[in-house]
Motif scaffolding. Structure first.
Motif, PDB file in Angstrom:
ATOM      1  N   THR A  20       0.811  -1.233   0.000  1.00 28.52           N
ATOM      2  CA  THR A  20       0.000   0.000   0.000  1.00 28.52           C
ATOM      3  C   THR A  20       0.837   1.273   0.000  1.00 28.52           C
ATOM      4  O   THR A  20       0.327   2.354   0.304  1.00 28.52           O
TER       5      THR A  20
ATOM      6  N   GLN B 155     -13.343   1.987   9.111  1.00 28.42           N
ATOM      7  CA  GLN B 155     -12.493   0.896   8.646  1.00 28.42           C
ATOM      8  C   GLN B 155     -13.292  -0.203   7.955  1.00 28.42           C
ATOM      9  O   GLN B 155     -12.768  -0.909   7.089  1.00 28.42           O
TER      10      GLN B 155
ATOM     11  N   PHE C  70     -13.652  10.516   4.834  1.00 28.57           N
ATOM     12  CA  PHE C  70     -12.221  10.515   5.124  1.00 28.57           C
ATOM     13  C   PHE C  70     -11.905  11.597   6.147  1.00 28.57           C
ATOM     14  O   PHE C  70     -12.649  12.574   6.307  1.00 28.57           O
TER      15      PHE C  70
ATOM     16  N   TRP D  95      -9.153   6.870   6.677  1.00 34.38           N
ATOM     17  CA  TRP D  95     -10.490   6.267   6.616  1.00 34.38           C
ATOM     18  C   TRP D  95     -11.232   6.525   7.919  1.00 34.38           C
ATOM     19  O   TRP D  95     -10.751   6.193   8.999  1.00 34.38           O
TER      20      TRP D  95
ATOM     21  N   ALA E 136      -2.028   3.244   4.779  1.00 33.86           N
ATOM     22  CA  ALA E 136      -2.624   2.973   6.095  1.00 33.86           C
ATOM     23  C   ALA E 136      -2.065   3.883   7.191  1.00 33.86           C
ATOM     24  O   ALA E 136      -2.746   4.157   8.185  1.00 33.86           O
TER      25      ALA E 136
ATOM     26  N   ALA F 297     -11.967  -2.742  -0.342  1.00 30.49           N
ATOM     27  CA  ALA F 297     -10.752  -3.457  -0.728  1.00 30.49           C
ATOM     28  C   ALA F 297     -11.098  -4.846  -1.241  1.00 30.49           C
ATOM     29  O   ALA F 297     -10.511  -5.332  -2.221  1.00 30.49           O
TER      30      ALA F 297
ATOM     31  N   ASP G 268     -15.689   0.297   5.879  1.00 31.93           N
ATOM     32  CA  ASP G 268     -15.779   0.720   4.479  1.00 31.93           C
ATOM     33  C   ASP G 268     -14.500   0.345   3.729  1.00 31.93           C
ATOM     34  O   ASP G 268     -14.546  -0.143   2.595  1.00 31.93           O
ATOM     35  N   ARG G 269     -13.356   0.595   4.354  1.00 31.27           N
ATOM     36  CA  ARG G 269     -12.074   0.295   3.718  1.00 31.27           C
ATOM     37  C   ARG G 269     -11.956  -1.193   3.395  1.00 31.27           C
ATOM     38  O   ARG G 269     -11.581  -1.576   2.284  1.00 31.27           O
ATOM     39  N   GLU G 270     -12.301  -2.036   4.370  1.00 30.22           N
ATOM     40  CA  GLU G 270     -12.203  -3.483   4.172  1.00 30.22           C
ATOM     41  C   GLU G 270     -13.182  -3.970   3.117  1.00 30.22           C
ATOM     42  O   GLU G 270     -12.854  -4.826   2.291  1.00 30.22           O
TER      43      GLU G 270
END
Length: 242
Positions: A137, A171, A194, A168, A163, A178, A173-175
């Motif tokens: 990342t 989290q 954000f 974010w 990261a 992804a 949403d991020r997972e």
């Protein structure tokens, strides 16, 4: 391929005649500079540069360089030239191998132009754009809008894992995104929140796509800040409700 005695062409193969668009008698006895513009791409006089190259070869120093030639009909072409000393009957001659690289140079220019257009569009885009490695990342590139929206300078961003910024807000949403990205190769217009460097909360539309750069899997992510638009929409809803 042609053979030179000093600075004069004394023999050549059929490919030379085809490349220069001439008959044998039109090239034998001539200098390579007779088929060259007055100056080369670096601005140096063709005859002077030719003299330097020939002198170096006669000292036993092979030469390899690019050269601008023109054909017998005065059309130009780019060439890659290799000069090496050649000993025949105790005489030192010069063997010249000339490759027409016009198409290669044209392709290189087209690639440069394309890269410049992409770079301009990338940097001047009104939305934030980042390129990050999938493996760790780490951020490879960001545009100016990323700096304005998130408050991190390009120097701070490049080489830093995304990261570490903790941008974010959610989290989960991020997972979730992804997972979608790795499964489908892209996500489109997902509304997320954000945190900027100043800890300001923003609402944005996120689009991302998996790409490959130099054999490395990367993510091209586009973030459009819609914070003000959301506030305006909420104000309209509130007024309508009232």
């Amino acid at each position: 391929i042609f053979i030179m005695q000093g600075d004069r062409i004394i023999d050549c193969n059929s490919r030379t005649l085809k490349m220069f668009g001439c008959q044998r008698e039109q090239i034998i006895g001539k200098k390579p500079s007779d088929f060259s513009p007055i100056a080369q791409m670096d601005g140096q006089n063709s005859l002077e540069k030719e003299t330097e190259k020939i002198a170096a070869v006669l000292k036993g120093e092979p030469q390899f360089f690019e050269w601008k030639h023109y054909r017998f009909d005065q059309t130009f072409f780019d060439a890659e030239v290799s000069l090496t000393p050649l000993k025949l009957d105790d005489e030192i001659y010069i063997q010249a191998i000339v490759r027409d690289i016009t198409e290669r140079k044209r392709a290189e220019k087209a690639l440069r132009d394309s890269e410049e257009r992409f770079s301009t569009a990338f940097q001047e885009s009104p939305v934030s754009i980042t390129i990050t490695q999938v493996r760790d990342t780490k951020i490879l590139e960001v545009n100016e809008t990323f700096e304005k929206v998130f408050g991190y300078s390009r120097e701070e961003a490049i080489g830093t894992p995304m990261a570490e910024f903790g941008i974010w807000e959610n989290q989960a949403d991020r997972e979730r995104l992804a997972s979608i990205l790795l499964s489908n190769g892209k996500v489109r217009n997902e509304e997320v929140q954000f945190r900027t460097k100043r800890k300001t909360l923003i609402t944005a539309l996120l689009s991302a796509e998996l790409i490959e750069l130099g054999g490395e899997k990367c993510v091209l992510a586009v973030v459009e800040d819609i914070t003000e638009r959301k506030k305006a929409e909420e104000e309209i809803y509130r007024l309508n409700a009232e």
